[in-house]
Design a protein around this motif. Structure first.
Motif: not given
Length: 399
Positions: A312-320, A213-226, A273-278
């Motif tokens: 934050l609640g999801e992240m807390y559950r990830s580590f607890s 695409q010549d123009q920027p793609v108007n969506v971005r993949i945001t990775p969420f880890r389950g 939770v937000l994944a820190f890589r795809r």
């Protein structure tokens, strides 16, 4: 060789699309490019294996129509090819009185989507189906089942190759140049001339779309880890089949639940939770460039501002583990922390637009030379043959 259609991505959607094209037009030269050494290595191979009924999706949406059509197509395919599955059904449980109207809305939505065998059930019947569950109201969904989607995707690949479709593994696409009549797809191992490109790259679908695409793609993949836990074998009797909570209508995830697996065992989860890589399947998997791209995206900034407490609640559950257990105890009070052992994890490719909208529906964008499947999260696996048919029909108009 000049290919008629080159598909990028050897997950279940890309393979189903290629298969549907070859079924309809056997004479077309079709190539699938997959960067990994095996098919179904990412979203397909890391999901919970649930056959979805179409209960949750807005009537008339691409998710609803493709899930309901794809459900029957998947079961027909599994029966024909001898792939084991089990339509065990699931219950959706309201654990608080304020969730009862949401459960009723879900029931009505299921009815609108043609699921006329779902039914509200009494607390006594709920306990007959799942003796250890707790709740104030419930619904039974007999359509829901379990299957191994990696086995399904591998069978798609086998059927595709039997129809003379080509599958090249270990080739990552690094460039797409659109020409007057042909496009050039460049990979880490070579270049291919093709009349049409179909992008089914999942977690990297926005990146692949941007290549053409010549123009920027108007969506971005945001990775969420389950992340999942599994029940210890001696505690698996607490769950007979599938137990789900009433989902939060404002959040595109279903909440932690219990799933019996087709290969044995019971999963508990996932969180989101937000994944820190795809392709970050572990808590400490970090790709700083990808993480910065996520944080810099204006749409994600708006999502974070809106959902920071939930996040934050999801992240807390990830580590607890204790917090994760507490969430599960809303459905099954007898679950204890020591009943859970670490399970697997998956990463969901969630498309987010510039305004902060988390795309709820499948998103397919096309121009004359490229079709981009930009958002195909759950129930994409259940819907795969139907999505494949939808995309193949879009493609075949050009031939």
């Amino acid at each position: 060789m000049v290919y008629d259609i080159t598909l990028i991505g050897g997950g279940i959607v890309g393979l189903a699309t290629a298969l549907q094209i070859k079924r309809q037009r056997p004479q077309l030269k079709v190539l699938v490019l997959e960067k990994e050494r095996r098919v179904a290595m990412h979203q397909t191979g890391h999901n919970s294996g649930v056959i979805h009924s179409g209960l949750y999706y807005k009537p008339g949406s691409l998710k609803a129509t493709n899930c309901i059509r794809g459900y029957d197509m998947l079961l027909d395919f599994a029966r024909t090819e001898g792939i084991p599955y089990d339509l065990c059904g699931k219950i959706v449980v309201a654990t608080k009185n304020e969730q009862i109207p949401l459960l009723e809305n879900l029931y009505q939505r299921g009815q609108q989507n043609g699921l006329n065998q779902i039914r509200r059930i009494s607390l006594g019947e709920m306990r007959e189906i799942e003796p250890y569950v707790a709740g104030v109201d419930a619904m039974f969904v007999p359509y829901t089942g379990i299957i191994n989607y990696t086995a399904v995707a591998e069978k798609y690949a086998e059927k595709l190759q039997a129809l003379d479709g080509l599958l090249h593994l270990g080739e990552q696409v690094i460039g797409i140049t659109k020409g007057q009549s042909l496009s050039i797809v460049k990979t880490t191992r070579g270049t291919y001339e093709t009349k049409l490109v179909i992008n089914c790259a999942g977690l990297y679908s926005d990146k692949v779309a941007q290549l053409s695409q010549d123009q920027p793609v108007n969506v971005r993949i945001t990775p969420f880890r389950g992340e999942y836990y599994e029940l210890r074998p001696e505690r698996q009797h607490l769950v007979r089949n599938l137990i789900y909570p009433v989902p939060d209508p404002n959040f595109p995830f279903l909440g932690v639940h219990f799933t019996r697996m087709i290969g044995g065992g019971v999963e508990a989860g996932p969180n989101a939770v937000l994944a820190f890589r795809r392709e970050g399947y572990k808590k400490l998997d970090i790709n700083f460039k990808e993480l910065w791209e996520t944080f810099a995206w204006p749409g994600f900034q708006k999502v974070a501002a809106k959902y920071w407490q939930t996040g934050l609640g999801e992240m807390y559950r990830s580590f607890s583990k204790a917090a994760f257990t507490k969430a599960l105890q809303e459905l099954i009070p007898d679950i204890q922390e020591h009943d859970l052992i670490p399970g697997g994890a998956g990463v969901r490719a969630q498309a987010c637009d510039r305004t902060g909208g988390l795309l709820d529906d499948f998103a397919i964008l096309e121009d004359e030379k490229v079709i981009n499947v930009l958002n195909a999260p759950s129930p994409a696996a259940t819907s795969s043959l139907s999505i494949g048919l939808t995309v193949s029909e879009m493609a075949l108009k050009r031939f």
